[in-house]
Structure formats: C-alpha cells, structure tokens
Design an enzyme around this catalytic site. Structure first.
Site, PDB file in Angstrom:
ATOM      1  N   SER A  21       0.799  -1.228   0.000  1.00  0.00           N
ATOM      2  CA  SER A  21       0.000   0.000   0.000  1.00  0.00           C
ATOM      3  C   SER A  21       0.829   1.274   0.000  1.00  0.00           C
ATOM      4  CB  SER A  21      -0.922   0.022   1.229  1.00  0.00           C
ATOM      5  OG  SER A  21      -0.153   0.007   2.431  1.00  0.00           O
ATOM      6  N   SER A  22       2.150   1.182   0.033  1.00  0.00           N
ATOM      7  CA  SER A  22       2.974   2.381   0.211  1.00  0.00           C
ATOM      8  C   SER A  22       3.589   2.913  -1.077  1.00  0.00           C
ATOM      9  CB  SER A  22       4.085   2.104   1.227  1.00  0.00           C
ATOM     10  OG  SER A  22       4.910   1.030   0.807  1.00  0.00           O
ATOM     11  N   GLU A  48       8.847  -0.597   4.897  1.00  0.00           N
ATOM     12  CA  GLU A  48       9.614   0.626   4.729  1.00  0.00           C
ATOM     13  C   GLU A  48      10.642   0.798   5.851  1.00  0.00           C
ATOM     14  OE1 GLU A  48       9.322   2.206   2.025  1.00  0.00           O
ATOM     15  OE2 GLU A  48       7.422   1.390   1.270  1.00  0.00           O
ATOM     16  N   ASP A 105       7.041  -7.266   6.672  1.00  0.00           N
ATOM     17  CA  ASP A 105       7.360  -8.094   5.510  1.00  0.00           C
ATOM     18  C   ASP A 105       6.140  -8.944   5.167  1.00  0.00           C
ATOM     19  OD1 ASP A 105       8.347  -9.836   3.626  1.00  0.00           O
ATOM     20  OD2 ASP A 105       9.864 -10.743   4.932  1.00  0.00           O
ATOM     21  N   ALA A 106       5.499  -8.645   4.049  1.00  0.00           N
ATOM     22  CA  ALA A 106       4.277  -9.357   3.679  1.00  0.00           C
ATOM     23  C   ALA A 106       4.518 -10.837   3.415  1.00  0.00           C
ATOM     24  CB  ALA A 106       3.653  -8.712   2.434  1.00  0.00           C
ATOM     25  N   VAL A 120       2.671  -6.284  -4.934  1.00  0.00           N
ATOM     26  CA  VAL A 120       3.999  -6.431  -4.337  1.00  0.00           C
ATOM     27  C   VAL A 120       5.037  -6.525  -5.450  1.00  0.00           C
ATOM     28  CG1 VAL A 120       5.478  -7.841  -2.869  1.00  0.00           C
ATOM     29  CG2 VAL A 120       3.059  -7.580  -2.307  1.00  0.00           C
ATOM     30  N   TYR A 149      10.878  -8.568 -20.755  1.00  0.00           N
ATOM     31  CA  TYR A 149       9.775  -8.532 -19.792  1.00  0.00           C
ATOM     32  C   TYR A 149       8.847  -9.735 -19.969  1.00  0.00           C
ATOM     33  CZ  TYR A 149       6.687  -6.657 -16.303  1.00  0.00           C
ATOM     34  OH  TYR A 149       5.960  -6.510 -15.144  1.00  0.00           O
TER      35      TYR A 149
END
Length: 407
Positions: free
Chosen positions: A59-60, A85, A120-121, A148, A247
């Site tokens: 979300s950041s 963060e 840490d997700a 993420v 990619y």
C-alpha cells in the site's frame, strides 16, 4: 509499532544517489505527492451503505498506493494496508514511509478505520498478526489487492531467500536504455543482458509469482475471514512487443504467467462463497521497480512522447480497477484478466512508439521522448520535483509511523 521522532532530525534534504538509485527521500515532497493523488479522486455522490473492508498488500507505493487512496476517497474502505519501509536514521526514511504517513492522514480525515502495518508481507508472522487484526477489528474482508514488487523473498517455511532476475530466456538480448548522469543529463546506452538459467527463472517465479498471494487468500479462508462475494486481484503487466524479450517473454513474464494461473486456482477455491480471484493487467507507469528493467525507461519516455497528457496516471487506472473489482460482472479478456492497458497496447499507439524506437538517436532524443517528464516523475517517487514544495527549507525527517491502535 510506533517509531517516535528523534530530537534533532530537521534538515534540508537534497537528492543523493546515482542514476536510478536514490538514497534520500523528501518528507514534504512525498506528502505533497499523496495530496496531489488524492485531488484526482472525486468523492462519491452518496456515502457507502456499508464500509467495505479491504486488505491492500503493497500500500505504500505504485498502484498499491493509488488503489489505497482511491479506495479511501471513492469507496469509503476500512481495513489494513501493508508496506515494508525503513524509518529515518542517518538518512531520511524511505519514500513509502512518508507516503504512508500522508495516506493515514487522509483516512483519518475521511473517518475511515484504516490501519497501516510496516512489515514483511512474505513472513508468516505478518500474516498471522494481520489476520488477528482483521478478525478482531473488522470481522472479515471483502477485497484483497495484492501489489507487491520485491527483489527478493525469504520463504518462511524453508528459510530460503529467493532473488528475482531481470533477464531474458533462451538467448542474450540487446536493447537500448535511457540512463541519467549525476547532473540529470540523459543518454542512450546499448546494453546486452545474458539469459537466465533455470534456477534464476524458478527463483523469479518464487518471488514475483502467485505463491505468496495464494498463501494470503488461503490463510484468510482458513480463519473464516472471507466474506461472501470476496474479490481479490493481483496486479500484473504485459507491455509492448518492444520490451517483451526482457519482460513478458523473460523471467518476469514467467512470474506473471504463474500469477495468472494462480488466479484460476484461487477462483476455484473461492467458488463456494461466490468469490473470485482476478489479475489486472495495468498500463505502463514509472516506478522504482520498472526503472531497473533495461529498455523500460526509454520505452516509457517514448510512450509519453506519443500520448502527452493522454498518458493516464496510476490514480486514473486505479479508479478503473475499483470499478471492475466492485462490478457484478467484471470486464475481462479471454484469459479472465482485467485489462487496464488497452490505451497503451492499441495498434496506433504501439505503431507510433515503434517508429520512434527505431529512429531515435542522441540528437533526436528530446524531440521523440519526453525525457523531462520522465525525470520529474522518477524524482517525484522520492519526493523531489513535486510542485508546491520549498526544497530550500529544513524539514522534519523522523516522522512516526501511523499508530495502528488509533481509531
């Protein structure tokens, strides 16, 4: 956890770093950038009948940040946002730290009960603590947005740290890239990237594929926290044929393909509750993750050169994402993916970008590619070059993380 400010952390903050690696973030610039994003979202004509609960993982920054702001302002969400963060120390905090401070202020202003966790997700302890919070405070979840972008992931069940690789598959790939000198001067460079081996490909899938997303959804289901009609979406990207070798046809593409197959498996898992898992193929954006991929910075500059102000912002695309996420019948392609990239991949746009890609030279760079815009947008990721900020003034760098116990 609260991180109290130190007694003497006010100073003038200037950009520090080399090329795409920036070591300082400007608090006021980051906070101002969130305010500018919020200004792009119109409030609903009527308040929601019931505040939906959302979990936003990532979300950041990037689309996760844009989706959080959009959800708060337009859809009145409560819930939890997770970022990872670093607080201020010898240097300023990371930009996502300051952006979270600003987003939490928006939530408070709107009367939303939205909690931000710095964790840490990928870790099981983060999942357990977040599920405890969701269960105790909200009783369930309506939406999960998984956004993420990480260079590495430590699997808590094996202890192994997997590192992603930004490489082609099968053969070396040579492309041109846009690079910046310390003085901001842009230059074209030709780079050759060696192909990934099978171990690097597998590691990239472990970091950027669907395994962790699936673990989050499964953990929520096992705790009985999925509300009827639960929707979850993981954000993805396809991009242009000009960048496909590095990619979509490369290691990252293998991870995105895994993400999409995970959506199919999760939808089968959720069918009994009327739930659904989707991937959203968003359009190009300037992010800290994408600037590390050879060829992408040049491509985005050329794309902006073609589109000008028609280049949609992350907030504009996130508004479309929420519209699809909340729709009875989302508009998906033949593979079940929400497509927010049709503006980018339209034949006329791609033909115009390809013409510029073939013909660009150091002498025609400023004519064909919107380099000033790109540089300002990139620096804006760290809170610099944001309109309305006095960069000569001292600013407090050690701001506290929003208190998760506050309501």
């Amino acid at each position: 956890m609260m991180y109290p400010p130190s007694v003497s952390s006010e100073r003038v903050v200037s950009p520090t770093g080399r090329g795409y690696l920036q070591l300082e973030s400007h608090p006021a610039g980051c906070i101002r950038s969130v305010a500018l994003m919020r200004a792009q979202v119109a409030a609903p004509e009527l308040p929601p009948v019931r505040r939906p609960t959302a979990l936003v993982i990532g979300s950041s920054a990037g689309y996760g940040l844009a989706s959080t702001i959009t959800g708060l302002v337009r859809y009145g969400i409560d819930g939890v946002g997770i970022g990872f963060e670093r607080p201020a120390g010898q240097r300023s905090a990371t930009a996502g730290w300051y952006r979270t401070v600003a987003t939490a202020a928006i939530a408070r202003e709107l009367g939303s009960d939205f909690v931000f966790r710095n964790a840490d997700a990928f870790a099981d302890v983060t999942k357990a603590e977040t599920l405890d919070l969701l269960g105790d405070r909200f009783g369930g979840v309506d939406y999960l947005i998984y956004s993420v972008a990480a260079p590495r992931r430590t699997d808590p069940r094996t202890g192994v740290t997997h590192h992603s690789a930004l490489k082609p598959l099968g053969a070396p790939h040579t492309t041109r890239n846009l690079e910046f000198a310390d003085d901001g001067t842009a230059s074209l460079r030709e780079v050759t990237v060696e192909p990934a081996n099978e171990a690097e490909k597998a590691a990239t899938v472990r970091v950027m594929g669907g395994e962790d997303w699936s673990r989050w959804v499964t953990a929520l289901a096992e705790r009985g926290l999925l509300r009827d009609g639960f929707r979850t979406v993981a954000l993805s990207y396809i991009g242009s044929p000009l960048t496909s070798a590095i990619y979509r046809a490369g290691t990252i593409g293998a991870a995105k393909a895994d993400l999409e197959s995970t959506a199919v498996a999760l939808t089968e898992q959720l069918a009994g509750r009327g739930g659904r898992a989707l991937t959203s193929v968003n359009g190009a954006v300037i992010s800290q993750a994408l600037t590390a991929i050879p060829g992408i910075p040049l491509y985005v500059c050329l794309l902006r050169g073609v589109l000008g102000d028609r280049f949609p912002s992350p907030v504009e695309q996130s508004l479309q994402l929420w519209e699809q996420l909340t729709a009875d019948r989302p508009d998906v392609d033949e593979h079940g993916r929400i497509r927010l990239d049709r503006w980018e991949l339209s034949a006329p746009v791609q033909a115009a970008v390809a013409d510029r890609w073939r013909s660009i030279t150091p002498e025609t760079m400023t004519e064909l590619a919107d380099i000033p815009w790109f540089r300002a947008q990139f620096r804006g990721l760290y809170g610099f070059d944001v309109p309305g900020v006095d960069y000569a003034a001292p600013v407090e760098t050690d701001l506290p993380w929003p208190d998760p116990s506050a309501r």
